[in-house]
Design an enzyme around this catalytic site. Structure first.
Site, short mmCIF file in Angstrom:
data_model
loop_
_atom_site.label_atom_id
_atom_site.label_comp_id
_atom_site.label_asym_id
_atom_site.label_seq_id
_atom_site.Cartn_x
_atom_site.Cartn_y
_atom_site.Cartn_z
N GLN A 1 0.87 -1.18 0.00
CA GLN A 1 0.00 0.00 0.00
C GLN A 1 0.90 1.23 0.00
O GLN A 1 1.69 1.42 0.92
CB GLN A 1 -0.86 -0.06 1.26
CG GLN A 1 -1.69 1.16 1.56
CD GLN A 1 -1.68 1.48 3.04
OE1 GLN A 1 -0.88 0.96 3.80
NE2 GLN A 1 -2.58 2.33 3.47
N SER B 1 5.31 -1.02 3.76
CA SER B 1 5.66 -2.36 4.25
C SER B 1 5.74 -3.30 3.05
O SER B 1 4.84 -3.32 2.22
CB SER B 1 4.59 -2.91 5.19
OG SER B 1 4.23 -1.96 6.13
N GLU C 1 -7.91 -0.72 7.36
CA GLU C 1 -6.67 -0.72 8.15
C GLU C 1 -7.00 -0.76 9.64
O GLU C 1 -6.37 -1.46 10.41
CB GLU C 1 -5.83 0.53 7.84
CG GLU C 1 -4.56 0.59 8.70
CD GLU C 1 -3.60 1.69 8.27
OE1 GLU C 1 -4.09 2.76 7.87
OE2 GLU C 1 -2.38 1.48 8.36
N SER D 1 1.75 6.83 2.57
CA SER D 1 2.50 7.88 3.28
C SER D 1 3.62 8.46 2.42
O SER D 1 4.17 7.76 1.56
CB SER D 1 3.13 7.30 4.54
OG SER D 1 2.14 6.96 5.46
N GLU E 1 -1.90 10.17 18.74
CA GLU E 1 -2.60 11.46 18.73
C GLU E 1 -3.78 11.46 17.75
O GLU E 1 -4.87 11.93 18.08
CB GLU E 1 -1.61 12.58 18.36
CG GLU E 1 -0.54 12.84 19.43
CD GLU E 1 0.58 11.80 19.45
OE1 GLU E 1 0.71 11.01 18.49
OE2 GLU E 1 1.33 11.76 20.45
#
Lengths: 409, 371
Positions: free
Chosen positions: A131, A166, A249, A134, A377
């Site tokens: 995937q 990954s 996810e 990011s 967060e």
């Protein structure tokens, strides 16, 4: 209130267990088995053999529709299978991202022909997926990504960089979100594709993590051509498609590896402190063990609540969303505290370290877990906004053209 | 896997909640809190008795309705949410459980039916002033059928009809059942941090009492009663913690600062997310405790301690962060925040603080691992 299987679930469990007994070895405590860290090429080869075996027996993706290699079973049956498989020494899965995130995205947005072509080899482990989301400047703020897609005839030309991918180094295919128009607002200028990872112009470089391991990669795109037929969703629908992937996810990323509270309990029972007594006799140590045991048990029972919902064919409640935000810091804290009990000897990593270096490895692995798949967060923001109904943050960049958003550089 | 309350249990919970919402809004605990002449709300107690709440887990043969402990847990959560100023925990979780566990057939027949109908209020007396009481430090004695010494603070000690007293007998510790309206008993109200729940110092001077269970077994019986009560207290604490979270979230949506609702700031979001996380962990542990209580599972000591520890910490955290979210207004007498803040502390100290239960938890794990 009970923790029993329904008669159908019990029958399925028996069936799965006897298949596993015939095809794998039970785990032996203290023995490393197949799941130990081995280099990914060798590990992948072993994992592919196991996945193919599962697929041949129909156990690879129980919940997927039959036409794509699954059995169309309720999600709960997959959990029964996983619970049973957990007792056996089987290779670690290299297919979780493909099956857990890429496949659901493909099932929602790919053409029928594409689904027929791509999903069965994912199920059987012949083809591995990754995937590509990011970027160096787009982590928690994923929609701030900048990898460019420019249309050129029937193709799109991709330039840019992804990060924290990954398994990119052994993946055959990937799903990719890009920016096709920098003049649109940030969530509107995105377009989604899947691509062959062996395409010319794709370069994969491993990232060395703080532990020394390399589970993730940087992926560079230099004039990579993707046919328009491999676009998922419309031009400009990239954000919507990404949300489908990310929703899955949240289901795929949950618990944490050991050490957990009972591992600390065992370490404390077998480690002496100043007075020659086991650490577990020390009141301060007992309080720590108790605190983490209560957290660990809370998570275990939250999981039982989620399984109850799944068993009834319902969606798990919002409490299921707290698993990672609790387990990742817990892993970090338990690891550090276990090392404290061993004094300076706690710094030793390797054969001499107790519990197969679980505390030292946990210490070095946990920081990543607190970030991956939604940081502590971001997960708190999600709980506050979606569960408690608190208002969204004020977004200063939402309606600006992407190219006018300050980047700090 | 069916780790959930049944539809009937959920309906009972909703019925209790609706009843308490109308009979016991926050003006009721506040009135008891502010008026020192009112020890508890007779109206709310009557309403709970009317819906047979004290009879929930008492078997029918002793005048109860024999529902069970999952039902009692459902009711307890709502009692906690409403801050009901009633002797529910003393009478139901402690006195009733002690008699069910240790009472002779005669004692059960005599006391349980009165507890079930609310005709009698019972309580449990362990503490002997500031500091921990241990099996070896008991100063209240039981000899020749009579109690001697002082217990304080005893929850609902000023209004209860009888008490189960942990005392030093002639051959070790014991539980003694004493009529608080009889001879040799004097009681004096004690001020605590939560005046919405009354407490008393009770002095026994040759008060006639009967053994509950065998002599020498007192401390062990006390521990076993507390294991069961811990889960019910934890459910009350969870209800209170949930009420605090609701209050804080509501306030943060409506209170504006810097031109926006304070709930849009991450400082508040993360705080309240943390409250939610602790509450849900506590809820999960409590449900497991409820299951262990209802089935008398071997896991009960671990499950009780985990429920108790998690709920103490959840309620303490939720009640203090509720005040913090409210800012200055939350620190005023008029705000309801402190009613929860006070109750959460009181409940965290009843039947042993977190420190005691953490130690019991690890002891229970040691016993399990040794087995």
């Amino acid at each position: 209130m009970d923790f029993n299987d329904t008669p159908q679930q019990a029958a399925f469990r028996t069936e799965v267990r006897s298949w596993l007994e015939a095809n794998a070895e039970r785990k032996v405590e203290g023995k490393r088995g197949l799941n130990r860290r081995i280099d990914s090429e060798k590990g992948l080869a072993i994992a592919k053999v196991w996945q193919a075996k599962k697929a041949a027996a129909g156990y690879a993706c129980l919940g997927f529709p039959e036409e794509y290699g699954g059995q169309g079973r309720p999600l709960f049956d997959q959990i029964v299978y996983d619970q049973e498989e957990e007792q056996f020494d089987v290779p670690r899965s290299f297919f979780a991202i493909g099956l857990g995130m890429c496949a659901p995205t493909m099932m929602t947005y790919a053409t029928e022909e594409q689904k027929q072509r791509h999903i069965p080899p994912m199920v059987s482990g012949e083809e591995v997926w990754c995937q590509l989301f990011s970027e160096p400047s787009a982590g928690s703020d994923l929609a701030g990504l900048g990898t460019r897609a420019v249309q050129d005839g029937d193709d799109w030309v991709i330039n840019g960089q992804k990060v924290w991918t990954s398994g990119a180094h052994y993946s055959d295919w990937g799903i990719l979100v890009t920016r096709h128009d920098r003049s649109l607002a940030k969530h509107k200028g995105l377009t989604f594709f899947f691509l062959d990872m062996k395409s010319p112009g794709v370069e994969v470089r491993p990232i060395k993590q703080i532990s020394g391991a390399s589970d993730f990669n940087e992926v560079y795109f230099t004039n990579v051509r993707i046919p328009d037929s491999q676009r998922l969703g419309g031009v400009g629908d990239g954000w919507t498609v990404s949300l489908t992937t990310l929703m899955n996810e949240r289901l795929a990323v949950g618990g944490a590896p050991p050490p957990d509270a009972m591992d600390l309990f065992k370490l404390a029972a077998s480690t002496q402190l100043e007075d020659g007594e086991p650490a577990l006799a020390d009141r301060a140590v007992r309080e720590k063990v108790a605190d983490w045991y209560v957290q660990a048990e809370g998570l275990r029972h939250i999981r039982s609540r989620a399984l109850t919902a799944l068993s009834r064919g319902e969606a798990p409640g919002p409490e299921a969303s707290i698993s990672k935000v609790v387990s990742a810091p817990k892993l970090q804290d338990i690891s550090a505290y276990g090392m404290d009990l061993l004094d300076i000897g706690g710094s030793i990593i390797g054969d001499e370290a107790p519990a197969d270096s679980a505390f030292q490895n946990g210490y070095l692995y946990a920081p990543g877990l607190r970030i991956a798949g939604g940081t502590d967060e971001i997960l708190r923001n999600i709980i506050a906004e979606r569960v408690l109904g608190l208002p969204g943050d004020i977004r200063v960049d939402r309606d600006k053209p992407f190219e006018d958003i300050p980047t700090g550089r | 896997m069916n780790f959930d309350f049944s539809d009937a249990q959920k309906a009972l919970k909703k019925q209790t909640r609706d009843m308490l919402r109308s009979a016991c809004d926050l003006t009721v605990p506040r009135r008891v809190f502010e008026d020192s002449s009112e020890s508890y709300s007779k109206d709310v107690w009557a309403a709970l008795v009317d819906m047979e709440a004290p009879a929930t887990a008492i078997p029918e043969e002793y005048g109860g309705i024999g529902f069970g402990y999952l039902e009692l847990c459902a009711v307890a959560e709502e009692v906690g949410r409403s801050l009901a100023p009633v002797p529910f925990s003393s009478s139901v979780y402690l006195a009733t459980e002690a008699i069910l566990m240790a009472g002779s057939e005669e004692q059960k027949k005599e006391f349980l039916s009165k507890l079930a109908t609310g005709e009698a209020i019972g309580t449990f007396a362990l503490s002997e002033g500031p500091g921990l009481v241990t099996a070896n430090s008991l100063s209240v004695t039981y000899a020749g059928g009579k109690l001697q010494g002082t217990k304080s603070p005893v929850p609902d000690g000023d209004i209860a009809d009888f008490a189960v007293v942990v005392a030093e007998g002639t051959t070790g510790s014991c539980l003694a059942l004493v009529d608080l309206t009889g001879d040799g008993v004097s009681r004096k109200p004690v001020d605590t941090v939560d005046p919405s729940r009354s407490h008393a110092a009770i002095t026994f001077d040759g008060a006639p009492a009967q053994l509950l269970g065998s002599e020498g077994a007192g401390w062990d019986l006390k521990n076993r009663v507390f294991d069961r009560a811990a889960i019910l207290f934890a459910m009350e604490q969870l209800g209170g913690a949930d009420a605090c979270l609701q209050m804080a979230a509501d306030y943060s949506r409506g209170r504006y600062a810097f031109g926006r609702p304070i709930g849009s700031f991450q400082a508040i979001k993360h705080k309240l997310a943390d409250v939610y996380i602790r509450n849900e962990l506590a809820r999960a542990n409590n449900y497991y405790g409820a299951w262990a209580l209802s089935t008398d599972a071997a896991e009960l000591p671990m499950a009780a301690a985990a429920a108790r520890v998690g709920s103490i910490e959840a309620y303490q955290f939720a009640s203090k962060e509720n005040i913090q979210t409210h800012g200055g207004i939350g620190f005023t007498w008029e705000s309801d925040c402190h009613l929860f803040y006070r109750r959460s502390k009181l409940l965290s100290l009843s039947i042993g603080s977190a420190r005691v239960w953490k130690d019991r938890l690890v002891s229970a794990l040691e016993s399990r691992n040794a087995a």
